[in-house]
Design an enzyme around this catalytic site. Sequence first.
Site, short mmCIF file in Angstrom:
data_model
loop_
_atom_site.label_atom_id
_atom_site.label_comp_id
_atom_site.label_asym_id
_atom_site.label_seq_id
_atom_site.Cartn_x
_atom_site.Cartn_y
_atom_site.Cartn_z
N PRO A 98 0.79 -1.24 0.00
CG PRO A 98 0.15 -0.87 2.22
CD PRO A 98 0.90 -1.84 1.33
CD GLU A 99 4.99 -0.30 0.14
OE1 GLU A 99 5.85 -1.07 0.58
OE2 GLU A 99 3.96 -0.70 -0.47
CB VAL A 100 0.86 3.77 -4.41
CG1 VAL A 100 -0.48 3.07 -4.19
CG2 VAL A 100 0.74 4.85 -5.48
CB ILE A 110 1.64 6.69 2.76
CG1 ILE A 110 2.66 5.59 2.44
CG2 ILE A 110 0.50 6.13 3.59
CD1 ILE A 110 3.38 5.07 3.67
#
Length: 277
Positions: free
Chosen positions: A151-153, A155
């Site tokens: 889910p890095e995208v 943040i």
Amino acid sequence: MGRPSWPRMTPADSEGGVTVEQVRYEVEGAVARVTIDRPERHNAMSFQVMQELAEAFETAETDDGVRVVVITGAGERAFCAGADLGGIGSNVGAARMHEARGGPAALFKALWHLGKPTIARVRGYCLAGGFGLALSCDFVVASDDATFGAPEVDIGLWPYQISVPLIRSMPPKVALDLMLTGRKVKAAEGERMGFVSRLVPASDLDATVDELAATLASKSAVVTRWGRNSFYRVVDMAGEEALDYLHAMLTVATHTDDATEGLTAFAEKRPPQWTHR
């Protein structure tokens, strides 16, 4: 295969100035179990966790009695929710911080170079750097309540380092889907995508991991080590170069004691007695 370098950092987590272990290392028979023990933080990887994981992997690699390594997270809520990098202050300097951020990549490389089969035992959340850690293992055994994602995208970041274990574990465009959308998937979808090796009810998770570990530990250690090393070496090679290397390895492997024993046992219709040489 060379050992990856590890950026040493001062542990950030302590109680009363005394560092508290965040990774448990236990050996039972031929199986080493490495447990990230931060259930209150969803087993997120602090700098201390990454250092202790690296030390655990090195211990397992150098212990001839250990033939399989199982990696898991404490509790039922998470295998590992990703990297927890908030414990290092900005005053350490840009170069030092850059080296420290290489911690996950160093762990992935350490697992590939370990020379022994590795199993990720996954229950609960397995996200970001934790996702990369699990997919750097040879097997992912997941309970049906496990959740995976990059889910890095969401943040404002990109899952740079975990891109490699992801595209080695599923079709590249499937990995790109997960990285671009940041969506989370349950273990059943992960099995369909190809990165979950075994999908079982939570009640069967430990038994399945134990059975798989016992099966792997029953094989010849030298055959397993050389064969596994060859897999990770050729995975990024061009086809002709890989075939030349594997041809040479076949000749080398036929001279091991266990190759002789295996062929003899097959001819004599009996179980082989491995010497691991």
